[in-house]
Write an enzyme that holds these catalytic residues in place. Sequence first.
Site, mmCIF file in Angstrom:
data_model
loop_
_atom_site.group_PDB
_atom_site.id
_atom_site.type_symbol
_atom_site.label_atom_id
_atom_site.label_comp_id
_atom_site.label_asym_id
_atom_site.label_seq_id
_atom_site.Cartn_x
_atom_site.Cartn_y
_atom_site.Cartn_z
ATOM 1 N N ASP A 245 0.575 -6.597 14.187
ATOM 2 C CA ASP A 245 1.647 -5.869 13.688
ATOM 3 C C ASP A 245 2.897 -5.410 14.075
ATOM 4 O O ASP A 245 3.608 -5.107 13.664
ATOM 5 C CB ASP A 245 0.926 -4.879 12.652
ATOM 6 C CG ASP A 245 0.406 -4.995 11.268
ATOM 7 O OD1 ASP A 245 0.577 -6.023 10.941
ATOM 8 O OD2 ASP A 245 -0.345 -4.184 10.938
ATOM 9 N N HIS B 80 0.816 -1.419 -0.107
ATOM 10 C CA HIS B 80 -0.059 -0.053 0.018
ATOM 11 C C HIS B 80 0.794 1.195 -0.030
ATOM 12 O O HIS B 80 0.565 2.352 0.718
ATOM 13 C CB HIS B 80 -1.049 0.052 0.986
ATOM 14 C CG HIS B 80 -0.613 -0.344 2.462
ATOM 15 N ND1 HIS B 80 0.165 0.289 3.170
ATOM 16 C CD2 HIS B 80 -1.299 -1.042 3.424
ATOM 17 C CE1 HIS B 80 0.401 -0.016 4.375
ATOM 18 N NE2 HIS B 80 -0.610 -0.840 4.462
ATOM 19 N N HIS C 110 4.252 -10.256 10.693
ATOM 20 C CA HIS C 110 5.190 -10.109 9.635
ATOM 21 C C HIS C 110 6.515 -10.279 10.101
ATOM 22 O O HIS C 110 7.100 -9.799 11.374
ATOM 23 C CB HIS C 110 5.138 -8.612 8.955
ATOM 24 C CG HIS C 110 3.792 -8.351 8.466
ATOM 25 N ND1 HIS C 110 3.416 -8.783 7.454
ATOM 26 C CD2 HIS C 110 2.909 -7.240 8.945
ATOM 27 C CE1 HIS C 110 2.114 -8.120 7.003
ATOM 28 N NE2 HIS C 110 1.853 -7.395 8.087
ATOM 29 N N TYR D 81 9.959 -0.444 8.715
ATOM 30 C CA TYR D 81 8.614 -0.956 9.130
ATOM 31 C C TYR D 81 8.200 0.129 10.090
ATOM 32 O O TYR D 81 6.947 0.567 9.710
ATOM 33 C CB TYR D 81 8.814 -2.297 9.822
ATOM 34 C CG TYR D 81 7.245 -2.910 10.107
ATOM 35 C CD1 TYR D 81 6.848 -3.806 9.163
ATOM 36 C CD2 TYR D 81 6.818 -2.600 11.456
ATOM 37 C CE1 TYR D 81 5.579 -4.528 9.435
ATOM 38 C CE2 TYR D 81 5.540 -3.399 11.571
ATOM 39 C CZ TYR D 81 5.071 -4.144 10.779
ATOM 40 O OH TYR D 81 3.768 -4.806 10.956
ATOM 41 N N ASP E 174 -4.180 -7.976 4.909
ATOM 42 C CA ASP E 174 -3.291 -8.753 4.839
ATOM 43 C C ASP E 174 -3.304 -9.958 5.791
ATOM 44 O O ASP E 174 -2.322 -10.825 5.904
ATOM 45 C CB ASP E 174 -1.694 -8.122 4.987
ATOM 46 C CG ASP E 174 -1.590 -6.995 6.209
ATOM 47 O OD1 ASP E 174 -2.700 -6.496 6.459
ATOM 48 O OD2 ASP E 174 -0.437 -6.741 6.587
ATOM 49 N N HIS F 297 -6.107 -8.487 14.257
ATOM 50 C CA HIS F 297 -6.122 -7.386 13.380
ATOM 51 C C HIS F 297 -6.773 -7.566 12.321
ATOM 52 O O HIS F 297 -6.653 -8.657 11.521
ATOM 53 C CB HIS F 297 -4.718 -7.151 13.187
ATOM 54 C CG HIS F 297 -4.331 -5.848 12.274
ATOM 55 N ND1 HIS F 297 -5.003 -4.764 12.148
ATOM 56 C CD2 HIS F 297 -3.257 -5.447 11.398
ATOM 57 C CE1 HIS F 297 -4.724 -3.885 11.234
ATOM 58 N NE2 HIS F 297 -3.542 -4.166 10.840
ATOM 59 N N GLU G 106 -6.808 -5.974 9.266
ATOM 60 C CA GLU G 106 -6.380 -5.402 8.177
ATOM 61 C C GLU G 106 -6.255 -6.726 7.150
ATOM 62 O O GLU G 106 -6.098 -7.746 7.258
ATOM 63 C CB GLU G 106 -5.133 -4.659 7.943
ATOM 64 C CG GLU G 106 -4.637 -4.005 6.793
ATOM 65 C CD GLU G 106 -3.677 -2.951 7.031
ATOM 66 O OE1 GLU G 106 -3.102 -2.674 7.812
ATOM 67 O OE2 GLU G 106 -3.315 -2.175 5.799
ATOM 68 N N HIS H 292 -1.927 -0.484 14.593
ATOM 69 C CA HIS H 292 -2.156 0.717 14.108
ATOM 70 C C HIS H 292 -3.433 0.951 13.604
ATOM 71 O O HIS H 292 -3.349 1.915 12.812
ATOM 72 C CB HIS H 292 -0.942 0.975 12.807
ATOM 73 C CG HIS H 292 -1.213 0.029 11.686
ATOM 74 N ND1 HIS H 292 -1.239 0.710 10.503
ATOM 75 C CD2 HIS H 292 -1.497 -1.285 11.597
ATOM 76 C CE1 HIS H 292 -1.502 -0.546 9.710
ATOM 77 N NE2 HIS H 292 -1.576 -1.442 10.202
HETATM 78 FE FE1 FEO Z 1 -2.023 -3.707 9.424
HETATM 79 FE FE2 FEO Z 1 0.095 -6.075 8.628
HETATM 80 O O1 FEO Z 1 -1.733 -4.931 8.498
#
Ligand code: FEO
Length: 402
Positions: free
Chosen positions: A164, A24, A227, A192, A82, A78, A80, A145
């Site tokens: 994250d 993104h 991640h 990151y 991903d 989370h 999001e 976040h």
């Molecule tokens: Fe906030 Fe890895 O997504």
Amino acid sequence: MEPVKITDNVFWVGAVDYDIRDFHGYLTPKGSTYNAYLVVDDVVTLIDTVRHGFEDELLSRISKVIDPAKIDQVISNHAEMDHSGSLPGIMRAIGADKPVYASAMGVKNLHGQFPGAALNLKDVAKETPRTGKYTFQFLDTKMIHWPDSMFTFLPERGILFSQDGFGLHYASVDRFDDQVPAELLRRLAVNYFANILTPYTAQIGKVLETVKSSGLLEKIRIICPDHGVVWRAEPSKIVNLYGRLVSQKPERKAVVVFDTMWHSTEYMARELTDLLGSRGVETVYLSLKHCHRSEVATEAYEAAAVLVGTPTINNQMFPSIADLLCYLKSLKMKNKIGASFGSYGWSGEGAKLVQAELAAMGWKLPSPEVRVQWVPQEPSLEPLKALGKTVADEIDKIVTAS
Ligand code: FEO
């Protein structure tokens, strides 16, 4: 695809995305991973899922541990995409009616993102997931976040599933911190943090405080983020790095970033780089012709000063500079000295517009913008040299004071 054992009964079952480069709008030169974890107890729990398109990889790894249909419940730390993009597909594989636990905002966000999926969503504050020998504790990490973000702690194993938080983008067969050079991990973690977490340093600081004051920190033996690597060798290292990063303490470092049309603004950038370097300031020279906005953010994060150079084109700053400033503004970096400069032909609005944007970010601007008409040469470089000296003086002050 093989799972990776984290410790007894806990497995990494995520996906490795070797090809992703644009996350993104943020450059991920080393790809990324979407980490998901399986806790095999009397009750089997999947913690987070993976990006849409990686469902088969996730299911393949799970299948090497247990039949996916035997998963009893999912915890979504989370929402999001991903980490949730494959959730509807995964629920079809493991049983569409099985519960998915999330924060209150997670429940809302997942409903919003998958309106047709009929997910059996449960708010962890109202309904506790089933447990066997292991139990789950939840920590509200709102705005780290996203509004839905939460951590899950497995006290019997001392494992923090941190979504994250404490992550980094690194596609590799290496799953653990002790398998990757420490300096590379630090660089990737700062990259990151700078590009994803900077706007939320206040919230992160509060969570770090809670983790310390509640005694949770001493209980953490392993940190499993969504991640990058699992922190098993020295989880305190990444926690301490975050403690430093949230302070936004400026280093004796400057970033000179610019774009150029006919090399004149480039020449000015080189002069400033030489001058700051000669004053003992670590100075990073970045041409937007060769680097990405997120590299600038990474370099700028620990720098005391960011000097931005632009030509003027059609009464505006250069489009690449506008893109960079829009991005930096969204990150809300603090404790920065800003400066602007640029060459122009006949109207010269570019550097003035940059100066106004830097002021709008709340950065300290110790000098007006410096502009040079046409090609820079002596004596027209004197104001530029004065700018470099002023910025170097200000860096001395801000670094000494912090
Ligand atoms: Fe906030 Fe890895 O997504």
